[in-house]
Design an enzyme around this catalytic site. Structure first.
Site, mmCIF file in Angstrom:
data_model
loop_
_atom_site.group_PDB
_atom_site.id
_atom_site.type_symbol
_atom_site.label_atom_id
_atom_site.label_comp_id
_atom_site.label_asym_id
_atom_site.label_seq_id
_atom_site.Cartn_x
_atom_site.Cartn_y
_atom_site.Cartn_z
ATOM 1 N N GLU A 35 0.841 -1.206 0.000
ATOM 2 C CA GLU A 35 0.000 0.000 0.000
ATOM 3 C C GLU A 35 0.873 1.252 0.000
ATOM 4 O OE1 GLU A 35 -2.781 0.074 3.265
ATOM 5 O OE2 GLU A 35 -3.696 1.946 2.568
ATOM 6 N N ASN A 62 -12.327 -1.139 -0.730
ATOM 7 C CA ASN A 62 -11.598 -1.745 0.389
ATOM 8 C C ASN A 62 -12.224 -1.276 1.697
ATOM 9 O OD1 ASN A 62 -8.971 -2.778 1.823
ATOM 10 N ND2 ASN A 62 -9.217 -0.661 2.521
ATOM 11 N N GLU A 63 -12.492 -2.185 2.574
ATOM 12 C CA GLU A 63 -13.040 -1.839 3.904
ATOM 13 C C GLU A 63 -14.080 -0.728 3.786
ATOM 14 O OE1 GLU A 63 -10.011 -1.372 6.971
ATOM 15 O OE2 GLU A 63 -9.411 -3.470 6.736
ATOM 16 N N TYR A 108 -6.775 -9.051 11.308
ATOM 17 C CA TYR A 108 -5.484 -8.695 11.916
ATOM 18 C C TYR A 108 -5.372 -9.305 13.309
ATOM 19 C CZ TYR A 108 -4.306 -5.468 8.199
ATOM 20 O OH TYR A 108 -3.965 -4.942 6.984
ATOM 21 N N GLU A 158 -6.369 -9.238 3.797
ATOM 22 C CA GLU A 158 -5.336 -8.582 4.619
ATOM 23 C C GLU A 158 -5.276 -9.366 5.909
ATOM 24 O OE1 GLU A 158 -5.785 -4.363 5.344
ATOM 25 O OE2 GLU A 158 -6.350 -3.980 3.267
ATOM 26 N N GLN A 202 2.199 -6.087 5.422
ATOM 27 C CA GLN A 202 2.406 -5.716 4.040
ATOM 28 C C GLN A 202 3.846 -6.048 3.648
ATOM 29 O OE1 GLN A 202 1.103 -1.812 2.999
ATOM 30 N NE2 GLN A 202 -0.827 -1.977 4.111
HETATM 31 O O1 AHR Z 1 -2.850 -2.544 6.266
HETATM 32 C C1 AHR Z 1 -3.126 -1.327 6.884
HETATM 33 C C2 AHR Z 1 -4.584 -0.945 6.808
HETATM 34 O O2 AHR Z 1 -5.339 -1.878 7.509
HETATM 35 C C3 AHR Z 1 -5.200 -0.951 5.431
HETATM 36 O O3 AHR Z 1 -4.981 0.232 4.759
HETATM 37 C C4 AHR Z 1 -6.648 -1.130 5.725
HETATM 38 O O4 AHR Z 1 -7.331 -1.781 4.696
HETATM 39 C C5 AHR Z 1 -6.662 -1.906 7.026
HETATM 40 O O5 AHR Z 1 -7.486 -1.342 7.975
#
Ligand code: AHR
Length: 511
Positions: free
Chosen positions: A51, A198-199, A267, A318, A369
Protein backbone atom coordinates in the site's frame (compact mmCIF):
# COMPACT_ATOMS: atom_id res chain seq x y z
CA UNK A 1 -11.41 -27.14 12.23
CA UNK A 2 -9.21 -30.18 12.70
CA UNK A 3 -10.83 -33.34 13.88
CA UNK A 4 -9.28 -34.83 16.98
CA UNK A 5 -8.93 -38.36 18.20
CA UNK A 6 -8.75 -39.33 21.80
CA UNK A 7 -5.93 -41.80 21.21
CA UNK A 8 -3.82 -38.88 20.13
CA UNK A 9 -4.39 -37.02 23.35
CA UNK A 10 -1.37 -38.65 24.89
CA UNK A 11 0.90 -35.64 25.24
CA UNK A 12 3.30 -36.31 28.09
CA UNK A 13 4.83 -33.28 29.74
CA UNK A 14 7.70 -33.73 32.16
CA UNK A 15 9.96 -31.25 33.89
CA UNK A 16 13.31 -31.10 32.13
CA UNK A 17 15.44 -29.19 34.53
CA UNK A 18 14.52 -26.90 37.41
CA UNK A 19 17.29 -24.46 36.64
CA UNK A 20 16.20 -24.01 33.02
CA UNK A 21 13.27 -21.70 33.89
CA UNK A 22 10.42 -24.20 33.79
CA UNK A 23 11.56 -25.74 30.51
CA UNK A 24 9.56 -28.86 29.80
CA UNK A 25 9.66 -31.61 27.23
CA UNK A 26 6.65 -33.23 25.77
CA UNK A 27 5.81 -35.87 23.24
CA UNK A 28 3.09 -35.28 20.68
CA UNK A 29 1.62 -37.75 18.26
CA UNK A 30 0.27 -36.56 14.94
CA UNK A 31 -1.75 -38.72 12.61
CA UNK A 32 -1.38 -37.83 8.94
CA UNK A 33 -3.93 -39.19 6.51
CA UNK A 34 -2.38 -38.98 3.04
CA UNK A 35 -5.61 -40.13 1.39
CA UNK A 36 -7.88 -37.66 3.23
CA UNK A 37 -7.63 -34.83 0.72
CA UNK A 38 -8.85 -31.37 1.72
CA UNK A 39 -8.12 -29.43 -1.45
CA UNK A 40 -5.35 -27.93 -3.53
CA UNK A 41 -3.29 -25.28 -1.75
CA UNK A 42 -3.56 -22.48 -4.27
CA UNK A 43 -0.30 -20.56 -4.56
CA UNK A 44 -2.42 -17.40 -4.07
CA UNK A 45 -2.84 -18.34 -0.41
CA UNK A 46 0.75 -17.04 -0.12
CA UNK A 47 -0.13 -13.62 -1.57
CA UNK A 48 1.05 -10.18 -0.45
CA UNK A 49 -0.09 -6.60 -0.20
CA UNK A 50 1.70 -3.28 -0.83
CA UNK A 51 0.00 0.00 0.00
CA UNK A 52 0.95 3.64 -0.35
CA UNK A 53 1.54 3.77 3.39
CA UNK A 54 4.65 4.88 5.24
CA UNK A 55 7.68 3.58 3.39
CA UNK A 56 6.19 0.48 1.82
CA UNK A 57 6.16 1.93 -1.70
CA UNK A 58 8.18 5.19 -1.58
CA UNK A 59 11.55 4.48 -0.01
CA UNK A 60 10.80 0.76 0.25
CA UNK A 61 9.94 -0.96 -3.01
CA UNK A 62 10.38 2.22 -5.05
CA UNK A 63 13.54 4.28 -4.68
CA UNK A 64 13.27 6.17 -7.98
CA UNK A 65 15.25 6.01 -11.18
CA UNK A 66 17.84 8.58 -10.11
CA UNK A 67 18.51 7.02 -6.72
CA UNK A 68 22.06 6.07 -5.67
CA UNK A 69 20.44 2.93 -4.22
CA UNK A 70 20.83 0.11 -6.76
CA UNK A 71 17.58 -0.08 -8.69
CA UNK A 72 15.91 -1.49 -11.77
CA UNK A 73 14.04 1.40 -13.42
CA UNK A 74 13.43 2.83 -9.96
CA UNK A 75 12.52 -0.45 -8.22
CA UNK A 76 14.86 -1.35 -5.35
CA UNK A 77 17.07 -4.04 -6.89
CA UNK A 78 17.63 -6.01 -3.69
CA UNK A 79 13.89 -6.16 -2.98
CA UNK A 80 13.17 -7.28 -6.54
CA UNK A 81 15.76 -10.04 -6.30
CA UNK A 82 14.57 -11.35 -2.95
CA UNK A 83 10.88 -11.16 -3.79
CA UNK A 84 11.50 -12.89 -7.12
CA UNK A 85 13.42 -15.63 -5.31
CA UNK A 86 10.50 -16.11 -2.93
CA UNK A 87 8.12 -16.24 -5.87
CA UNK A 88 5.25 -14.05 -4.68
CA UNK A 89 2.16 -15.36 -6.47
CA UNK A 90 0.01 -12.24 -6.23
CA UNK A 91 0.54 -8.62 -5.15
CA UNK A 92 -2.34 -6.35 -4.10
CA UNK A 93 -2.04 -2.56 -4.60
CA UNK A 94 -2.50 0.46 -4.06
CA UNK A 95 -4.38 -0.04 -0.76
CA UNK A 96 -5.83 -0.58 1.77
CA UNK A 97 -7.50 2.58 2.88
CA UNK A 98 -5.41 4.44 0.32
CA UNK A 99 -7.29 2.71 -2.52
CA UNK A 100 -10.53 4.56 -1.90
CA UNK A 101 -8.78 7.92 -2.18
CA UNK A 102 -6.60 7.06 -5.17
CA UNK A 103 -7.31 8.38 -8.63
CA UNK A 104 -5.40 6.31 -11.12
CA UNK A 105 -4.92 9.06 -13.70
CA UNK A 106 -2.65 10.81 -11.17
CA UNK A 107 -0.12 8.02 -11.66
CA UNK A 108 0.27 7.81 -15.45
CA UNK A 109 2.08 9.87 -18.06
CA UNK A 110 5.33 11.85 -17.80
CA UNK A 111 6.49 11.73 -14.18
CA UNK A 112 7.26 15.45 -13.99
CA UNK A 113 3.68 16.26 -14.95
CA UNK A 114 2.05 13.98 -12.39
CA UNK A 115 0.19 15.82 -9.62
CA UNK A 116 1.39 15.82 -6.04
CA UNK A 117 -1.31 14.55 -3.72
CA UNK A 118 -1.76 14.39 0.02
CA UNK A 119 -2.01 10.89 1.48
CA UNK A 120 -4.86 11.65 3.87
CA UNK A 121 -5.07 8.23 5.46
CA UNK A 122 -1.50 7.80 6.51
CA UNK A 123 -0.22 11.12 7.80
CA UNK A 124 -1.08 13.88 5.31
CA UNK A 125 2.28 13.70 3.60
CA UNK A 126 2.70 14.50 -0.09
CA UNK A 127 3.30 11.82 -2.70
CA UNK A 128 4.56 12.70 -6.18
CA UNK A 129 2.79 9.79 -7.91
CA UNK A 130 6.05 8.63 -9.50
CA UNK A 131 4.83 5.11 -8.70
CA UNK A 132 1.63 4.50 -10.64
CA UNK A 133 -0.04 1.82 -12.70
CA UNK A 134 2.84 1.24 -15.15
CA UNK A 135 5.37 1.06 -12.34
CA UNK A 136 3.18 -1.38 -10.39
CA UNK A 137 2.75 -3.66 -13.38
CA UNK A 138 6.49 -3.52 -14.06
CA UNK A 139 7.20 -4.46 -10.45
CA UNK A 140 4.82 -7.42 -10.71
CA UNK A 141 6.51 -8.58 -13.91
CA UNK A 142 9.96 -8.21 -12.32
CA UNK A 143 9.06 -10.35 -9.30
CA UNK A 144 6.78 -12.74 -11.18
CA UNK A 145 3.59 -11.81 -9.28
CA UNK A 146 0.06 -11.60 -10.62
CA UNK A 147 -1.18 -7.99 -10.19
CA UNK A 148 -4.25 -7.35 -8.07
CA UNK A 149 -5.63 -3.79 -8.18
CA UNK A 150 -8.01 -2.44 -5.56
CA UNK A 151 -10.31 0.15 -7.14
CA UNK A 152 -11.75 3.31 -5.64
CA UNK A 153 -15.38 3.03 -4.60
CA UNK A 154 -15.35 5.38 -1.59
CA UNK A 155 -14.42 8.61 -3.40
CA UNK A 156 -14.41 7.39 -7.00
CA UNK A 157 -17.02 6.70 -9.64
CA UNK A 158 -18.02 3.63 -11.64
CA UNK A 159 -16.71 5.43 -14.73
CA UNK A 160 -13.27 6.04 -13.20
CA UNK A 161 -12.88 2.38 -12.31
CA UNK A 162 -14.33 1.15 -15.60
CA UNK A 163 -11.83 3.34 -17.45
CA UNK A 164 -8.96 1.97 -15.39
CA UNK A 165 -9.93 -1.56 -16.46
CA UNK A 166 -10.08 -0.47 -20.10
CA UNK A 167 -6.75 1.36 -19.81
CA UNK A 168 -5.11 -1.78 -18.41
CA UNK A 169 -6.78 -4.52 -20.40
CA UNK A 170 -8.12 -3.30 -23.75
CA UNK A 171 -5.73 -4.32 -26.51
CA UNK A 172 -5.60 -1.27 -28.82
CA UNK A 173 -7.62 1.20 -30.86
CA UNK A 174 -9.58 2.90 -28.06
CA UNK A 175 -8.43 6.28 -26.77
CA UNK A 176 -7.55 4.78 -23.37
CA UNK A 177 -5.65 1.78 -24.74
CA UNK A 178 -3.78 4.07 -27.15
CA UNK A 179 -2.90 6.31 -24.22
CA UNK A 180 -1.44 3.28 -22.41
CA UNK A 181 0.60 2.50 -25.52
CA UNK A 182 1.79 6.11 -25.74
CA UNK A 183 2.85 5.81 -22.10
CA UNK A 184 5.14 2.94 -23.04
CA UNK A 185 3.01 -0.22 -22.81
CA UNK A 186 1.45 -1.24 -26.12
CA UNK A 187 0.67 -4.70 -24.75
CA UNK A 188 -2.38 -4.82 -22.45
CA UNK A 189 -1.57 -5.44 -18.80
CA UNK A 190 -4.16 -8.21 -18.53
CA UNK A 191 -5.02 -7.53 -14.89
CA UNK A 192 -7.46 -10.18 -13.68
CA UNK A 193 -7.90 -9.36 -10.00
CA UNK A 194 -9.90 -6.21 -9.21
CA UNK A 195 -11.06 -5.25 -5.75
CA UNK A 196 -14.27 -3.24 -5.78
CA UNK A 197 -13.30 -0.97 -2.90
CA UNK A 198 -11.60 -1.75 0.39
CA UNK A 199 -13.04 -1.84 3.90
CA UNK A 200 -16.08 0.07 2.73
CA UNK A 201 -17.55 -0.38 6.20
CA UNK A 202 -14.75 1.92 7.42
CA UNK A 203 -12.11 3.95 5.59
CA UNK A 204 -13.70 3.04 2.24
CA UNK A 205 -16.79 5.20 2.83
CA UNK A 206 -18.29 4.18 6.20
CA UNK A 207 -21.10 2.36 4.42
CA UNK A 208 -23.72 -0.01 5.74
CA UNK A 209 -23.73 -3.46 4.09
CA UNK A 210 -26.81 -2.43 2.10
CA UNK A 211 -25.19 0.80 0.89
CA UNK A 212 -22.03 -1.05 -0.12
CA UNK A 213 -24.07 -3.75 -1.86
CA UNK A 214 -25.77 -1.03 -3.93
CA UNK A 215 -22.38 0.45 -4.86
CA UNK A 216 -20.99 -2.99 -5.66
CA UNK A 217 -23.92 -3.74 -7.98
CA UNK A 218 -23.44 -0.46 -9.82
CA UNK A 219 -19.65 -0.56 -10.11
CA UNK A 220 -19.44 -4.20 -11.13
CA UNK A 221 -21.96 -3.68 -13.94
CA UNK A 222 -19.40 -1.60 -15.84
CA UNK A 223 -16.28 -3.70 -15.17
CA UNK A 224 -15.87 -5.87 -18.23
CA UNK A 225 -13.69 -8.62 -19.63
CA UNK A 226 -11.56 -7.59 -22.60
CA UNK A 227 -9.91 -10.07 -24.95
CA UNK A 228 -9.01 -13.21 -23.05
CA UNK A 229 -8.66 -11.46 -19.67
CA UNK A 230 -11.47 -12.74 -17.46
CA UNK A 231 -11.94 -10.38 -14.53
CA UNK A 232 -12.03 -11.74 -11.00
CA UNK A 233 -14.08 -9.17 -9.10
CA UNK A 234 -13.59 -9.02 -5.36
CA UNK A 235 -16.20 -7.59 -3.01
CA UNK A 236 -15.41 -6.07 0.35
CA UNK A 237 -16.08 -8.54 3.16
CA UNK A 238 -16.01 -8.12 6.90
CA UNK A 239 -13.42 -6.86 9.32
CA UNK A 240 -12.64 -9.86 11.51
CA UNK A 241 -15.46 -12.35 11.81
CA UNK A 242 -18.33 -9.89 11.39
CA UNK A 243 -21.12 -12.26 10.35
CA UNK A 244 -23.66 -9.45 10.36
CA UNK A 245 -21.82 -7.66 7.53
CA UNK A 246 -21.73 -10.83 5.43
CA UNK A 247 -25.36 -11.72 6.06
CA UNK A 248 -26.70 -8.28 5.24
CA UNK A 249 -24.44 -7.84 2.19
CA UNK A 250 -25.47 -11.21 0.77
CA UNK A 251 -29.16 -10.55 1.52
CA UNK A 252 -28.89 -7.36 -0.54
CA UNK A 253 -27.12 -9.02 -3.45
CA UNK A 254 -29.10 -10.58 -6.32
CA UNK A 255 -27.57 -13.84 -7.53
CA UNK A 256 -27.13 -12.55 -11.07
CA UNK A 257 -24.52 -9.99 -9.97
CA UNK A 258 -20.96 -11.11 -10.66
CA UNK A 259 -18.91 -11.62 -7.51
CA UNK A 260 -15.90 -13.88 -7.81
CA UNK A 261 -14.23 -13.17 -4.52
CA UNK A 262 -15.27 -11.98 -1.08
CA UNK A 263 -12.52 -10.39 0.99
CA UNK A 264 -12.36 -10.65 4.76
CA UNK A 265 -9.63 -8.82 6.68
CA UNK A 266 -8.23 -10.31 9.85
CA UNK A 267 -5.48 -8.70 11.92
CA UNK A 268 -3.87 -10.20 15.01
CA UNK A 269 -3.36 -7.31 17.36
CA UNK A 270 -0.39 -7.23 19.70
CA UNK A 271 -0.55 -5.52 23.08
CA UNK A 272 3.13 -4.65 23.11
CA UNK A 273 5.83 -3.08 21.04
CA UNK A 274 7.22 -5.72 18.68
CA UNK A 275 10.41 -6.30 20.65
CA UNK A 276 8.92 -5.98 24.11
CA UNK A 277 6.42 -8.81 24.11
CA UNK A 278 5.90 -10.74 27.33
CA UNK A 279 4.91 -14.39 27.63
CA UNK A 280 1.32 -13.24 28.22
CA UNK A 281 1.13 -10.93 25.22
CA UNK A 282 2.85 -13.57 23.08
CA UNK A 283 0.25 -16.17 24.05
CA UNK A 284 -2.64 -13.76 23.56
CA UNK A 285 -1.55 -12.79 20.07
CA UNK A 286 -0.71 -16.29 18.88
CA UNK A 287 -4.05 -17.60 20.19
CA UNK A 288 -5.83 -15.31 17.69
CA UNK A 289 -4.85 -17.71 14.92
CA UNK A 290 -7.24 -20.27 16.33
CA UNK A 291 -9.91 -17.56 16.12
CA UNK A 292 -8.88 -16.89 12.52
CA UNK A 293 -9.56 -20.53 11.68
CA UNK A 294 -12.97 -20.31 13.33
CA UNK A 295 -13.68 -17.09 11.42
CA UNK A 296 -12.84 -18.74 8.07
CA UNK A 297 -15.11 -21.68 8.88
CA UNK A 298 -17.99 -19.46 9.97
CA UNK A 299 -17.68 -16.96 7.13
CA UNK A 300 -17.50 -19.76 4.55
CA UNK A 301 -20.47 -21.58 6.12
CA UNK A 302 -22.52 -18.38 5.97
CA UNK A 303 -21.52 -17.68 2.36
CA UNK A 304 -22.46 -21.28 1.52
CA UNK A 305 -26.05 -20.55 2.55
CA UNK A 306 -26.32 -17.95 -0.22
CA UNK A 307 -23.83 -19.49 -2.60
CA UNK A 308 -24.37 -23.23 -2.52
CA UNK A 309 -22.17 -24.03 -5.51
CA UNK A 310 -19.33 -21.82 -4.19
CA UNK A 311 -19.24 -19.40 -7.11
CA UNK A 312 -17.76 -16.92 -4.70
CA UNK A 313 -14.28 -17.58 -3.37
CA UNK A 314 -13.33 -16.44 0.13
CA UNK A 315 -10.13 -14.38 0.52
CA UNK A 316 -8.25 -13.37 3.63
CA UNK A 317 -7.31 -10.21 1.82
CA UNK A 318 -5.34 -8.58 4.62
CA UNK A 319 -3.92 -10.45 7.57
CA UNK A 320 -0.97 -10.49 9.91
CA UNK A 321 0.29 -9.13 13.22
CA UNK A 322 -0.36 -5.50 14.11
CA UNK A 323 1.65 -4.68 17.21
CA UNK A 324 1.86 -1.61 19.40
CA UNK A 325 3.53 0.91 17.13
CA UNK A 326 6.39 2.97 18.56
CA UNK A 327 5.96 6.66 17.55
CA UNK A 328 9.73 7.16 17.47
CA UNK A 329 10.21 4.23 15.10
CA UNK A 330 7.32 5.48 12.97
CA UNK A 331 9.04 8.85 12.69
CA UNK A 332 12.27 7.17 11.68
CA UNK A 333 11.01 4.44 9.33
CA UNK A 334 7.47 5.44 8.33
CA UNK A 335 3.89 4.79 9.39
CA UNK A 336 3.01 1.37 10.80
CA UNK A 337 6.63 0.28 10.87
CA UNK A 338 7.23 -2.51 13.35
CA UNK A 339 10.14 -4.83 13.92
CA UNK A 340 9.66 -8.40 12.76
CA UNK A 341 10.67 -10.98 15.35
CA UNK A 342 10.68 -14.71 16.00
CA UNK A 343 7.14 -14.19 17.32
CA UNK A 344 6.10 -12.62 14.01
CA UNK A 345 7.49 -15.69 12.22
CA UNK A 346 5.48 -18.03 14.44
CA UNK A 347 2.38 -15.92 13.75
CA UNK A 348 2.94 -16.10 9.98
CA UNK A 349 3.42 -19.87 10.21
CA UNK A 350 0.30 -20.35 12.33
CA UNK A 351 -1.67 -18.31 9.77
CA UNK A 352 -0.35 -20.25 6.80
CA UNK A 353 -1.02 -23.55 8.58
CA UNK A 354 -4.63 -22.40 9.02
CA UNK A 355 -4.88 -21.51 5.31
CA UNK A 356 -3.48 -24.89 4.32
CA UNK A 357 -5.83 -26.80 6.61
CA UNK A 358 -8.74 -24.81 5.14
CA UNK A 359 -7.46 -24.95 1.57
CA UNK A 360 -10.89 -25.93 0.23
CA UNK A 361 -12.47 -22.79 1.67
CA UNK A 362 -10.03 -20.11 0.55
CA UNK A 363 -8.88 -18.78 -2.80
CA UNK A 364 -6.36 -16.17 -1.68
CA UNK A 365 -4.56 -14.76 1.35
CA UNK A 366 -2.57 -11.51 1.31
CA UNK A 367 -0.22 -10.69 4.12
CA UNK A 368 -0.05 -7.03 5.18
CA UNK A 369 2.41 -5.72 4.04
CA UNK A 370 5.44 -6.38 1.85
CA UNK A 371 8.03 -3.80 3.01
CA UNK A 372 8.33 -1.71 6.20
CA UNK A 373 4.64 -1.88 7.13
CA UNK A 374 3.11 -4.25 9.72
CA UNK A 375 3.98 -7.92 9.12
CA UNK A 376 6.66 -7.19 6.54
CA UNK A 377 8.73 -9.58 4.44
CA UNK A 378 11.51 -7.02 4.03
CA UNK A 379 12.69 -4.02 5.99
CA UNK A 380 14.48 -1.25 4.15
CA UNK A 381 16.18 1.95 5.25
CA UNK A 382 18.15 3.97 2.72
CA UNK A 383 20.48 1.51 1.01
CA UNK A 384 19.97 -1.18 3.68
CA UNK A 385 17.50 -3.99 3.21
CA UNK A 386 16.94 -7.17 5.26
CA UNK A 387 14.90 -10.31 4.91
CA UNK A 388 12.73 -10.66 8.00
CA UNK A 389 11.73 -13.85 9.77
CA UNK A 390 8.40 -13.51 7.95
CA UNK A 391 10.23 -13.83 4.64
CA UNK A 392 11.88 -17.02 5.84
CA UNK A 393 8.59 -18.42 7.10
CA UNK A 394 7.09 -18.05 3.63
CA UNK A 395 10.23 -19.67 2.22
CA UNK A 396 9.79 -22.67 4.57
CA UNK A 397 6.14 -22.94 3.50
CA UNK A 398 6.85 -22.78 -0.22
CA UNK A 399 6.86 -26.57 -0.81
CA UNK A 400 3.12 -26.64 0.05
CA UNK A 401 2.17 -24.37 -2.87
CA UNK A 402 0.15 -26.27 -5.44
CA UNK A 403 0.20 -29.47 -3.36
CA UNK A 404 -3.00 -31.04 -2.03
CA UNK A 405 -3.73 -30.43 1.63
CA UNK A 406 -4.40 -33.64 3.56
CA UNK A 407 -5.81 -34.16 7.02
CA UNK A 408 -3.46 -34.07 9.99
CA UNK A 409 -4.83 -34.80 13.43
CA UNK A 410 -3.25 -33.37 16.54
CA UNK A 411 -4.03 -33.82 20.23
CA UNK A 412 -6.63 -31.62 21.84
CA UNK A 413 -5.06 -28.79 23.86
CA UNK A 414 -5.85 -25.15 24.55
CA UNK A 415 -4.17 -22.72 22.14
CA UNK A 416 -1.49 -21.78 21.48
CA UNK A 417 -0.33 -25.34 21.11
CA UNK A 418 1.40 -27.45 18.47
CA UNK A 419 0.07 -26.51 15.03
CA UNK A 420 0.31 -28.90 12.08
CA UNK A 421 -0.64 -28.78 8.41
CA UNK A 422 0.22 -31.40 5.82
CA UNK A 423 0.02 -31.68 2.07
CA UNK A 424 0.85 -34.19 -0.59
CA UNK A 425 2.27 -33.96 -4.06
CA UNK A 426 2.28 -37.38 -5.76
CA UNK A 427 4.54 -39.50 -3.56
CA UNK A 428 5.86 -36.64 -1.48
CA UNK A 429 4.41 -35.67 1.89
CA UNK A 430 5.05 -32.17 3.25
CA UNK A 431 4.40 -31.37 6.90
CA UNK A 432 4.81 -28.05 8.67
CA UNK A 433 4.91 -28.11 12.45
CA UNK A 434 4.86 -24.98 14.59
CA UNK A 435 5.80 -24.99 18.25
CA UNK A 436 4.53 -21.63 19.58
CA UNK A 437 5.47 -22.39 23.20
CA UNK A 438 8.39 -20.53 24.67
CA UNK A 439 9.11 -23.11 27.38
CA UNK A 440 8.45 -26.51 25.85
CA UNK A 441 10.54 -28.72 23.63
CA UNK A 442 8.24 -30.99 21.69
CA UNK A 443 9.19 -34.37 20.31
CA UNK A 444 6.72 -35.10 17.52
CA UNK A 445 5.96 -38.46 15.98
CA UNK A 446 4.03 -38.20 12.72
CA UNK A 447 2.39 -41.49 11.82
CA UNK A 448 0.88 -42.09 8.40
CA UNK A 449 -2.59 -43.64 8.44
CA UNK A 450 -1.62 -45.35 5.17
CA UNK A 451 1.76 -46.14 3.71
CA UNK A 452 5.13 -45.26 5.11
CA UNK A 453 7.28 -42.16 5.07
CA UNK A 454 10.98 -42.37 4.30
CA UNK A 455 13.88 -40.41 2.89
CA UNK A 456 13.00 -37.38 5.00
CA UNK A 457 14.61 -33.97 5.22
CA UNK A 458 13.68 -30.94 7.30
CA UNK A 459 14.36 -27.22 7.63
CA UNK A 460 13.85 -25.17 10.76
CA UNK A 461 13.40 -21.51 11.65
CA UNK A 462 14.04 -20.99 15.35
CA UNK A 463 15.34 -18.61 17.97
CA UNK A 464 14.99 -19.08 21.73
CA UNK A 465 14.03 -15.41 22.21
CA UNK A 466 10.64 -14.50 20.80
CA UNK A 467 11.67 -10.83 20.68
CA UNK A 468 14.78 -11.50 18.59
CA UNK A 469 14.81 -10.07 15.05
CA UNK A 470 16.86 -9.72 11.89
CA UNK A 471 17.83 -6.07 12.19
CA UNK A 472 19.83 -3.80 9.90
CA UNK A 473 22.76 -4.41 12.25
CA UNK A 474 22.39 -8.23 12.38
CA UNK A 475 20.44 -9.14 9.27
CA UNK A 476 21.11 -12.89 9.41
CA UNK A 477 20.41 -13.67 13.05
CA UNK A 478 17.45 -15.93 12.29
CA UNK A 479 17.65 -17.89 9.06
CA UNK A 480 16.39 -21.35 8.07
CA UNK A 481 18.72 -24.25 8.68
CA UNK A 482 18.71 -27.97 8.01
CA UNK A 483 17.23 -29.89 10.92
CA UNK A 484 17.46 -33.57 11.92
CA UNK A 485 14.45 -35.76 11.20
CA UNK A 486 14.25 -39.52 11.25
CA UNK A 487 11.95 -41.81 9.37
CA UNK A 488 11.58 -45.08 11.25
CA UNK A 489 8.94 -47.73 10.79
CA UNK A 490 7.04 -45.48 8.40
CA UNK A 491 6.76 -42.64 10.93
CA UNK A 492 8.58 -39.33 11.05
CA UNK A 493 10.22 -38.19 14.27
CA UNK A 494 11.34 -34.65 14.75
CA UNK A 495 12.19 -32.55 17.77
CA UNK A 496 10.94 -28.97 17.92
CA UNK A 497 12.72 -26.66 20.32
CA UNK A 498 10.56 -23.94 21.88
CA UNK A 499 9.55 -21.27 19.34
CA UNK A 500 10.23 -23.21 16.17
CA UNK A 501 8.81 -23.78 12.71
CA UNK A 502 9.82 -26.97 10.92
CA UNK A 503 8.92 -28.15 7.45
CA UNK A 504 9.53 -31.84 6.74
CA UNK A 505 9.49 -33.31 3.25
CA UNK A 506 9.49 -37.09 2.85
CA UNK A 507 8.79 -39.82 0.30
CA UNK A 508 5.58 -41.74 0.74
CA UNK A 509 5.39 -45.37 -0.24
CA UNK A 510 2.65 -47.97 -0.16
CA UNK A 511 -0.30 -45.55 -0.24
O1 AHR B 1 -2.85 -2.54 6.27
C1 AHR B 1 -3.13 -1.33 6.88
C2 AHR B 1 -4.58 -0.94 6.81
O2 AHR B 1 -5.34 -1.88 7.51
C3 AHR B 1 -5.20 -0.95 5.43
O3 AHR B 1 -4.98 0.23 4.76
C4 AHR B 1 -6.65 -1.13 5.72
O4 AHR B 1 -7.33 -1.78 4.70
C5 AHR B 1 -6.66 -1.91 7.03
O5 AHR B 1 -7.49 -1.34 7.97
Amino acid sequence: MMTRRSFLAGAVAAPLCRRARAQTRQNEKVLIEPAAEIGVIRPELHGHFAEHLGTCIYGGLWVGRNSPIPNINGHRKQAVEWLRALGIPVLRWPGGCFADDYHWRDGIGPVEKRPKRVNIHWGNYVEDNSFGTHEFIELCRLIGAEPYIAGNVGSGTPQEMRDWVEYCNYSSGSTLSDERAANGSPEPFRVRYWGVGNENWGCGGNMTPEEYAAHYRRFSTYLRDFGDTRLFLIACGPGGNNLEWTRRFMEAMPRRVRIHGYAMHYYSRGRDHAQRFTVESLRAQLATFWDLEKAILEQRALLDKYDKDRRIGLLVDEWGVWDRIDPEEEKRYGRLFQQITMRSALAAALGLNVFHRQADKLVMGNLAQTVNVLHALLLADGPRCVRTTTYYTFELMKPHRGATAVRAQTPEAPPPTLSVAASRRQDEIIVTLVNPRHDTTTEVECTMSRGAAGNARARILHHPDFNAANTFESPDLIVPRDHPVTAAGGSLRVELPPLAIVTVQARLSGV
